[in-house]
Write a protein that holds these residues in place. Structure first.
Motif, PDB file in Angstrom:
ATOM      1  N   HIS A 136       0.800  -1.299  -0.151  1.00  0.00           N
ATOM      2  CA  HIS A 136      -0.266   0.074  -0.011  1.00  0.00           C
ATOM      3  C   HIS A 136       0.973   1.299  -0.125  1.00  0.00           C
ATOM      4  N   ASP A 137       2.214   1.230   0.615  1.00  0.00           N
ATOM      5  CA  ASP A 137       2.732   2.420   0.653  1.00  0.00           C
ATOM      6  C   ASP A 137       4.133   2.299  -0.547  1.00  0.00           C
ATOM      7  N   HIS A 140       5.990   5.586  -1.702  1.00  0.00           N
ATOM      8  CA  HIS A 140       7.110   6.341  -0.862  1.00  0.00           C
ATOM      9  C   HIS A 140       8.246   5.828  -1.594  1.00  0.00           C
ATOM     10  N   HIS A 182       1.495   9.935  -2.424  1.00  0.00           N
ATOM     11  CA  HIS A 182       2.172   8.745  -2.791  1.00  0.00           C
ATOM     12  C   HIS A 182       1.086   7.589  -2.927  1.00  0.00           C
ATOM     13  N   HIS A 206      -6.037   4.957   0.403  1.00  0.00           N
ATOM     14  CA  HIS A 206      -5.768   4.500   1.977  1.00  0.00           C
ATOM     15  C   HIS A 206      -5.531   5.494   2.859  1.00  0.00           C
ATOM     16  N   HIS A 207      -5.280   6.852   2.443  1.00  0.00           N
ATOM     17  CA  HIS A 207      -5.270   7.928   3.340  1.00  0.00           C
ATOM     18  C   HIS A 207      -6.677   8.877   3.202  1.00  0.00           C
TER      19      HIS A 207
HETATM   20 FE   LIG Z   1       0.612   5.873   2.889  1.00  0.00          FE
END
Ligand SMILES: [Fe+2]
Length: 285
Positions: A136-137, A140, A182, A206-207
């Motif tokens: 999910h990240d 970054h 991101h 997701h954020h």
């Molecule tokens: Fe995130």
């Protein structure tokens, strides 16, 4: 200050992720077929020793089997599920083209374990939640590959317990610097790699979860937020009140302690299996 990312730059960068005859490409192409079995997928994945080791260690962790008795790659593929193999393959490939820090891997693992734990409570697919949480990240790593000073943007967010304000501040900082955040970038990369639309949606937002979420999306959001809270040393008893980021309509408060204990135990076990370390604190990221 870094320049705003243009659509052309982003497309070019995502294209760099397109594998050319790599194991990742073959793994993903095989998974995309309807008639593939664990034996064939294991044969393809078996050409990459790092990928094999990660699949085997994950399958033998408490997250999936609870006891170390998975001895063949074919069995391991069946235990962790095809989507987790796909995620591990993509993560390995991304590691080859940009920097994925050890701490990012550790956070990814904790978030994946958190997403799977929440998914079980919500009746969502825990395997899919695990594999989605793992990636999910990934935005970054992509932003850092475009801008070596990206960590300066990320540091304030990582150094504090999660709140709605801290999440919004991170997205604002990314947007003002790059024109994109991101999460959106990660969603674009996963869409480019043919991940399912509900996976892409959960990652891209997701954020920014809004409205009625799929159970997978809710599991990803509460999973990474709980994992972040635990890494921050937050007292969960008060977390829902102070954090304002959990989704009470999805995860009942009564299950919080239970889920948190599961995340701590299973993350520790999987991190030890994968990296020989048991935890990662906020200051490490
Ligand atoms: Fe995130």
């Amino acid at each position: 200050m870094a320049e705003v990312i243009t659509a052309e730059q982003l497309t070019a960068r995502i294209a760099e992720y397109e594998p050319s005859r790599s194991t990742a490409e073959r793994v993903i192409a095989v998974i995309d077929r309807d008639d593939v079995g664990a034996a064939e997928l294991a044969t393809v994945a078996g050409t990459d020793p790092v990928l094999v080791e990660r699949i085997m260690r994950t399958a033998n962790s408490i997250v999936f089997s609870g006891h170390a008795n998975v001895r063949t790659l074919q069995h391991a593929v069946a235990v962790v599920g095809f989507e987790t193999v796909r995620s591990l393959a993509l993560a390995s490939f991304v590691e080859g083209v940009t920097t994925v820090r050890r701490q990012d891997w550790q956070r990814a693992v904790s978030s994946a374990v958190g997403a799977a734990s929440v998914a079980r409570r919500l009746g969502a697919d825990a395997q899919l939640a695990f594999s989605t949480g793992l990636l999910h990240d990934i935005g970054h790593a992509l932003l850092e590959s475009l801008d070596p000073t990206y960590q300066e943007v990320l540091d304030p967010y990582r150094g504090t317990p999660l709140t709605a304000a801290s999440e919004a501040a991170l997205l604002r900082a990314e947007r003002s610097r790059y024109g994109l955040n991101h999460a959106v970038i990660a969603g674009d990369v996963l869409a480019y790699w043919n991940f399912a639309p509900d996976v892409v949606e959960a990652v891209a937002h997701h954020h920014t979860p809004k409205g009625s979420l799929s159970r997978l999306h809710a599991a990803i959001v509460d999973g990474y937020r709980l994992a972040h809270a635990l890494a921050s040393g937050v007292e969960l008893a008060a977390y829902r009140e102070v954090s304002d980021v959990l989704l009470p309509e999805y995860l009942p408060e009564t299950t919080l302690d239970e889920v948190a204990a599961e995340i701590e135990e299973r993350s520790r076990a999987l991190l030890e299996d994968l990296f020989g370390v048991s935890s990662v604190g906020v200051g490490d990221a």
